[in-house]
Scaffold this motif. Structure first.
Motif, short mmCIF file in Angstrom:
data_model
loop_
_atom_site.label_atom_id
_atom_site.label_comp_id
_atom_site.label_asym_id
_atom_site.label_seq_id
_atom_site.Cartn_x
_atom_site.Cartn_y
_atom_site.Cartn_z
N ASP A 76 57.02 -36.58 41.88
CA ASP A 76 57.42 -37.50 40.83
C ASP A 76 56.21 -38.24 40.24
N MET A 77 55.26 -38.62 41.08
CA MET A 77 54.05 -39.27 40.55
C MET A 77 53.31 -38.32 39.62
N SER A 78 53.28 -37.03 39.97
CA SER A 78 52.62 -36.05 39.11
C SER A 78 53.32 -35.95 37.76
N VAL A 79 54.64 -35.93 37.77
CA VAL A 79 55.41 -35.88 36.52
C VAL A 79 55.14 -37.12 35.67
N GLN A 80 55.06 -38.28 36.31
CA GLN A 80 54.79 -39.53 35.60
C GLN A 80 53.32 -39.67 35.22
N ASN A 81 52.47 -38.89 35.89
CA ASN A 81 51.02 -38.95 35.72
C ASN A 81 50.45 -40.34 35.98
N ARG A 82 50.95 -40.96 37.04
CA ARG A 82 50.40 -42.24 37.47
C ARG A 82 50.74 -42.49 38.94
N PRO A 83 49.75 -42.99 39.68
CA PRO A 83 50.01 -43.31 41.08
C PRO A 83 50.61 -44.72 41.19
N TRP A 84 51.85 -44.78 41.55
CA TRP A 84 52.47 -46.06 41.82
C TRP A 84 53.66 -45.85 42.73
N HIS A 85 54.20 -46.95 43.23
CA HIS A 85 55.21 -46.87 44.28
C HIS A 85 56.65 -46.74 43.78
N PHE A 86 56.82 -46.64 42.46
CA PHE A 86 58.17 -46.53 41.93
C PHE A 86 58.42 -45.16 41.32
N GLY A 87 59.59 -44.62 41.58
CA GLY A 87 59.95 -43.32 41.04
C GLY A 87 60.29 -43.42 39.56
N SER A 88 60.37 -42.27 38.91
CA SER A 88 60.71 -42.24 37.48
C SER A 88 62.12 -42.78 37.24
N ASP A 89 62.93 -42.80 38.27
CA ASP A 89 64.28 -43.36 38.17
C ASP A 89 64.34 -44.82 38.60
N GLY A 90 63.16 -45.42 38.84
CA GLY A 90 63.10 -46.82 39.27
C GLY A 90 63.21 -47.00 40.77
N SER A 91 63.28 -45.91 41.51
CA SER A 91 63.46 -46.00 42.96
C SER A 91 62.21 -46.55 43.64
N SER A 92 62.44 -47.27 44.72
CA SER A 92 61.38 -47.81 45.56
C SER A 92 61.22 -46.89 46.78
N PRO A 93 60.18 -47.11 47.60
CA PRO A 93 60.08 -46.34 48.84
C PRO A 93 61.33 -46.47 49.70
N LEU A 94 61.90 -47.67 49.74
CA LEU A 94 63.12 -47.87 50.53
C LEU A 94 64.27 -47.01 50.02
N ASP A 95 64.41 -46.93 48.71
CA ASP A 95 65.47 -46.11 48.10
C ASP A 95 65.28 -44.64 48.45
N ARG A 96 64.04 -44.15 48.28
CA ARG A 96 63.78 -42.72 48.51
C ARG A 96 64.01 -42.34 49.97
N VAL A 97 63.61 -43.21 50.87
CA VAL A 97 63.81 -42.93 52.30
C VAL A 97 65.30 -42.95 52.63
N ALA A 98 66.03 -43.91 52.09
CA ALA A 98 67.48 -43.99 52.34
C ALA A 98 68.19 -42.74 51.84
N ARG A 99 67.76 -42.19 50.71
CA ARG A 99 68.39 -40.98 50.16
C ARG A 99 68.27 -39.79 51.10
N THR A 100 67.26 -39.79 51.95
CA THR A 100 67.08 -38.66 52.89
C THR A 100 67.96 -38.81 54.12
#
Length: 163
Positions: A76-100
């Motif tokens: 997702d960072m590659s698609v956004q072309n920027r290193p940051w902690h939020f996904g293109s859908d606004g997700s945080s690390p907590l959100d992404r981990v919970a989804r798994t």
């Protein structure tokens, strides 16, 4: 800090034979190409655990759910072309981990956009107090680590520490 530097230097020398550099169009004319994907996570795990042992922290183990969250964010960072902690859908690390389906607590996330290999990236993370604190967090006992490499050689790294 000298001890950490010596450990990283020794590990880098040990793993140099496994690294492949090829000519490419990156900033410096060559880029590290990930060729042996199965060993990249294990090299990072071994390196992180050596650093944690030197600091008195317990070892961590790779977790498939955290690896999946890290892989998703790297792409997702590659698609956004920027290193940051939020996904293109606004997700945080907590959100992404919970989804798994991971039920533990996220202690922190390190990210990087680079042409460097995993050990060089770990060295850079250890030089910064905020990212070093994530790696050495005494509460962590699980780690997720993954990447996405673009055709031009740029690598988007993500590490998640949790318990």
């Amino acid at each position: 800090m000298k001890r950490v530097f010596l450990i990283l230097t020794a590990m880098a020398l040990t793993f140099t034979a496994a690294c492949t550099t090829t000519s490419d169009s990156s900033q410096n004319g060559s880029a590290y190409r990930i060729r042996n994907e199965g060993k990249v996570q294990l090299r990072m795990l071994d390196s992180v655990n050596a650093l944690r042992q030197a600091s008195g922290a317990v070892q961590v183990q790779l977790n498939a759910q955290l690896n999946a969250a890290a892989a998703t964010h790297s792409r997702d960072m590659s698609v956004q072309n920027r290193p940051w902690h939020f996904g293109s859908d606004g997700s945080s690390p907590l959100d992404r981990v919970a989804r798994t389906g991971y039920v533990g607590t996220v202690q922190g996330e390190n990210i990087s956009e680079t042409y460097e290999n995993e050990l060089q990236t770990l060295t850079a993370w250890m030089e910064e107090p905020s990212t070093r604190a994530v790696i050495l967090d005494p509460k962590a006992n699980n780690m997720g680590f993954s990447w996405h490499q673009e055709p031009n050689g740029k690598i988007w790294w993500t590490m998640i520490m949790a318990n």
